[in-house]
Scaffold this active site. Structure first.
Site, short mmCIF file in Angstrom:
data_model
loop_
_atom_site.label_atom_id
_atom_site.label_comp_id
_atom_site.label_asym_id
_atom_site.label_seq_id
_atom_site.Cartn_x
_atom_site.Cartn_y
_atom_site.Cartn_z
N SER A 181 3.95 -6.47 -1.50
CA SER A 181 4.77 -5.67 -0.60
C SER A 181 4.66 -4.20 -0.94
O SER A 181 5.06 -3.35 -0.15
CB SER A 181 6.24 -6.04 -0.75
OG SER A 181 6.39 -7.42 -0.65
N HIS A 229 -0.13 -8.51 4.44
CA HIS A 229 1.30 -8.54 4.12
C HIS A 229 2.09 -9.22 5.22
O HIS A 229 2.26 -8.67 6.30
CB HIS A 229 1.78 -7.10 3.90
CG HIS A 229 3.21 -7.01 3.49
ND1 HIS A 229 4.08 -6.08 3.99
CD2 HIS A 229 3.93 -7.78 2.64
CE1 HIS A 229 5.28 -6.27 3.45
NE2 HIS A 229 5.20 -7.30 2.64
N GLU A 251 0.84 -6.77 8.12
CA GLU A 251 0.24 -5.47 7.83
C GLU A 251 -1.08 -5.73 7.11
O GLU A 251 -1.10 -6.36 6.05
CB GLU A 251 1.19 -4.64 6.95
CG GLU A 251 2.41 -4.15 7.73
CD GLU A 251 3.45 -3.47 6.85
OE1 GLU A 251 4.11 -2.53 7.32
OE2 GLU A 251 3.63 -3.87 5.68
N ASN A 278 8.15 -1.92 4.78
CA ASN A 278 8.98 -1.87 3.58
C ASN A 278 9.32 -0.44 3.18
O ASN A 278 10.40 -0.17 2.67
CB ASN A 278 8.31 -2.58 2.41
CG ASN A 278 8.41 -4.07 2.57
OD1 ASN A 278 9.14 -4.56 3.43
ND2 ASN A 278 7.68 -4.80 1.75
N1 LIG Z 1 10.19 -12.12 -0.58
C1 LIG Z 1 9.81 -11.42 0.45
O1 LIG Z 1 10.59 -11.21 1.38
C2 LIG Z 1 8.40 -10.90 0.52
C3 LIG Z 1 7.89 -10.49 1.77
C4 LIG Z 1 6.55 -10.07 1.85
C5 LIG Z 1 5.78 -10.04 0.71
N2 LIG Z 1 6.30 -10.44 -0.49
C6 LIG Z 1 5.40 -10.40 -1.65
O2 LIG Z 1 4.91 -11.71 -1.84
C7 LIG Z 1 4.64 -11.93 -3.22
C8 LIG Z 1 5.39 -13.17 -3.68
O3 LIG Z 1 6.80 -12.94 -3.56
P1 LIG Z 1 7.84 -14.13 -3.38
O4 LIG Z 1 9.08 -13.54 -2.86
O5 LIG Z 1 7.21 -15.25 -2.66
O6 LIG Z 1 8.07 -14.55 -4.92
P2 LIG Z 1 8.60 -15.93 -5.52
O7 LIG Z 1 9.12 -15.62 -6.87
O8 LIG Z 1 9.47 -16.63 -4.55
O9 LIG Z 1 7.25 -16.82 -5.62
C9 LIG Z 1 6.18 -16.54 -6.49
C10 LIG Z 1 5.52 -17.87 -6.87
O10 LIG Z 1 4.31 -17.60 -7.56
C11 LIG Z 1 4.17 -18.57 -8.60
N3 LIG Z 1 3.24 -18.06 -9.61
C12 LIG Z 1 3.49 -17.22 -10.64
N4 LIG Z 1 2.34 -16.99 -11.33
C13 LIG Z 1 1.37 -17.69 -10.72
C14 LIG Z 1 -0.01 -17.88 -10.96
N5 LIG Z 1 -0.63 -17.26 -11.98
N6 LIG Z 1 -0.72 -18.69 -10.16
C15 LIG Z 1 -0.12 -19.31 -9.14
N7 LIG Z 1 1.19 -19.18 -8.85
C16 LIG Z 1 1.92 -18.36 -9.63
C17 LIG Z 1 5.58 -18.79 -9.08
O11 LIG Z 1 5.70 -20.04 -9.73
C18 LIG Z 1 6.39 -18.71 -7.78
O12 LIG Z 1 6.56 -19.99 -7.20
C19 LIG Z 1 5.05 -10.67 -3.94
O13 LIG Z 1 3.93 -9.85 -4.08
C20 LIG Z 1 6.03 -10.03 -2.96
O14 LIG Z 1 6.12 -8.64 -3.11
C21 LIG Z 1 7.58 -10.88 -0.60
#
Ligand SMILES: NC(=O)c1ccc[n+]([C@@H]2O[C@H](COP(=O)([O-])OP(=O)(O)OC[C@H]3O[C@@H](n4cnc5c(N)ncnc54)[C@H](O)[C@@H]3O)[C@@H](O)[C@H]2O)c1
Length: 593
Positions: A121, A142, A154, A192
């Site tokens: 993000s 994104h 994005e 964002n």
């Molecule tokens: N939460 C949101 O609203 C949102 C929206 C858009 C983008 N993002 C981006 O998406 C990405 C993930 O965020 P999220 O909210 O899903 O986080 P989250 O914590 O819900 O999920 C992350 C997952 O990745 C897993 N993980 C950790 N290390 C790993 C590895 N080495 N290999 C495989 N899996 C691994 C974890 O076990 C976890 O299940 C981030 O970069 C975040 O900025 C988040």
């Protein structure tokens, strides 16, 4: 030749990864999802089960479609299983070191022509890309939360991304039913970068006890038509993810508005991560559940606060748009209303406007003719302030100038009976100034209706340092009777809604001014990515650029926050007479209807 995509790798099956895997599988692609351990796989698949169950219940998917979708997703704990995929999206937690490690490994495992995308993000795609031997094939893709629902993607290119890579990712986004916007590599990208300043601001307001979580959220839902309030949205995003995004944005922008509110860190440390941990700003009935349950902070209906005063007769001072809307609201709810204009003609015109508006409701079948006549019979016009003498509540809705309002309040103080509640509907002036013009500041309160008053459900109930609790209770009770949703807030510039809305609009102007993105792309990103009813430039043109500038100046002067200083581009447009729709030109040109 454009790349063909039939199997994609999704790394991380958390909040976002699970949604992304679902979207790909839903659109016929095979997905290999990678997680750290079996427990995390089970949790990720649980997300997808829940989400597809919801789609089946909502009639958007049938049981066999669901089975096919789930059948296209396989899981593993080893990145090396991605050796044959055609494309990868990474969605692991928002840490550069972790993402760098994952990309270095993906680079070793995947075929050389395969595009590696990050769902980050806020982190720099350029920095992620340099950890691979193929930075030209590394992009941002994104998605927005919830990924199966929100259509924006994005697509982030760096200075070294190869043009065909961008084209192919755009085409892929289109194939899975998304609306791509292509942009450069800057922290927070479009959506964002604009959203998180606003979310952080809401956390700061909550942290300062300026308003309750329920009121902050209701204000933005009902005042701006947002699908969710800011604190509920943070719970959905995940507080840890939000913190990382803000922190990265702050380090790039050095804009204090992006410095994460200290409360976020405290909550994360205490394990309150939002929905995923079952508790964040709100408490949920289980981890990963959207169902809010009452907790210690939930306002109770049985709160024995001050008792409200009796209100039957309401005075409205003013004959403009807001005044006539407010007259209609009160009269329809059964109050006797006296509308005071500066001349008999003005009072009569105001009542005529109410009549016309009621007539429209009759034509649309929303009001009976009897109810229309009864409503009109409750309204009387007046020119002399003395005719407000026996009103239990007087709502002032005259021009937005403090000298004019002060005179109105001085006069009301002279003529109104003791115990009458005196309310102002100002949207930007200090309510305490109106109170100080009277000898009864305890009876003065802000009652900020939104335009059109007949439609908009929100009323900001603004207490000054002098307002008596009984007057607050009376105002809230009156709001309930006229079926409005009251939110309590303090007497600070912008109250809740404008204080949260206008700095965000200003940030959008600054983004345009910096040539980072076009107005159309920014509007699309906010509408499609965040589900807002209008993009910022569309909204600014509707509000009026002069009005927006005046509010931004007020906010800046009150808080002296550098980030609130109005964007020079906005000042220039106003100086040039481009005030938005009302002058036919603003950020866009309009043709006369
Ligand atoms: N939460 C949101 O609203 C949102 C929206 C858009 C983008 N993002 C981006 O998406 C990405 C993930 O965020 P999220 O909210 O899903 O986080 P989250 O914590 O819900 O999920 C992350 C997952 O990745 C897993 N993980 C950790 N290390 C790993 C590895 N080495 N290999 C495989 N899996 C691994 C974890 O076990 C976890 O299940 C981030 O970069 C975040 O900025 C988040």
């Amino acid at each position: 030749m454009a790349r063909e995509f039939s199997t994609v790798g999704v790394v991380g099956l958390g909040t976002m990864g699970a949604g992304i895997a679902e979207v790909f599988a839903r659109n016929g692609l095979r997905v290999i999802a990678v997680e750290v351990d079996e427990g995390s796989i089970a949790r990720g698949l649980g997300h997808i089960e829940h989400s597809t169950d919801r789609a089946v219940r909502g009639g958007k998917l049938d049981e066999s479609g669901k089975a096919d979708l789930l059948g296209r997703i396989s899981t593993t704990t080893s990145l090396s299983d991605l050796a044959d995929v055609d494309f990868v999206v990474e969605a692991v937690p928002e840490h550069l070191d972790l993402k760098a490690e994952v990309f270095a490994e993906l680079d070793r495992v995947c075929r050389p022509e395969v595009i590696l995308a990050s769902n980050t993000s806020s982190l720099s795609i350029t920095e992620i890309g340099v950890h691979t031997g193929r930075p030209g094939k590394v992009v941002g893709m994104h998605f927005f939360n919830p990924a199966p629902v929100l259509k924006l993607v994005e697509v982030v290119k760096t200075v070294v991304t190869e043009p065909d890579v961008v084209d192919d990712v755009e085409a892929l986004a289109g194939k899975i039913g998304k609306e791509p916007v292509v942009i450069g590599d800057r922290a927070g990208f479009i959506a964002n970068a604009l959203l998180f300043g606003y979310l952080n601001h809401a956390v700061r307001m909550y942290e300062q006890h300026y308003a309750s979580r329920e009121d902050l959220d209701a204000a933005m839902r009902l005042g701006c038509g947002y699908p969710m309030g800011p604190l509920a949205l943070l719970d959905l995003i995940g507080l840890d993810t939000a913190y990382e995004i803000l922190d990265t944005m702050y380090h790039q922008s050095r804009n204090r508005l992006h410095a994460p509110a200290p409360l976020l860190k405290q909550m994360i440390t205490a394990g309150l991560l939002g929905r995923k941990s079952g508790r964040g700003f709100y408490t949920y009935d289980a981890p990963d559940s959207p169902t809010v349950v009452p907790d210690a902070q939930t306002p109770s209906d049985t709160d024995a606060g001050a008792s409200p005063r009796e209100v039957q007769r309401v005075g409205v001072v003013g004959t403009g748009t807001m005044a006539t809307g407010i007259v209609e609201v009160f009269a329809k709810a059964g109050f006797d209303v006296v509308v005071r204009g500066r001349s008999e003609q003005k009072a009569k015109t105001a009542i005529d406007k109410v009549r016309k508006s009621l007539e429209k409701s009759v034509v649309k079948g929303r009001l009976t003719e009897e109810a229309r006549d009864a409503t009109l019979a409750r309204i009387t016009g007046a020119v002399e302030f003395e005719e407000l003498a026996d009103c239990d509540l007087v709502v002032e809705a005259v021009a937005e100038e403090i000298d004019i309002k002060r005179v109105v309040f001085e006069t009301l103080d002279e003529v109104c009976k003791p115990g009458a509640v005196l309310a102002t509907t100002t949207s930007s002036l200090p309510v305490i100034e109106c109170a100080a013009a009277t000898s009864r500041p305890g009876d003065v309160i802000g009652m900020h209706f939104f335009n059109p008053a007949q439609v908009m459900k929100l009323v900001e109930v603004v207490q000054t340092i002098s307002t008596s609790p009984e007057v607050v209770a009376t105002t809230r009770a009156v709001c309930a009777k006229v079926r409005k949703h009251p939110v309590d807030c303090g007497d600070r510039a912008g109250f809740i809604v404008n204080a949260l809305l206008f700095p965000y609009l200003n940030d959008a102007v600054k983004m345009l001014e910096a040539h980072y993105a076009e107005a159309d792309d920014i509007d699309t990103a906010m509408k499609v990515g965040c589900g807002l009813p209008m993009g910022p430039f569309q909204l600014l043109d509707v509000v009026g650029l002069d009005v927006a500038l005046a509010i931004e100046r007020t906010l800046y002067l009150e808080f002296r926050e550098v980030g609130f200083a109005p964007a020079p581009l906005l000042e220039h447009l106003v100086t040039a007479g481009r005030l938005g729709r009302k002058t036919g030109k603003g950020f866009r040109d309009y043709t006369a209807a």
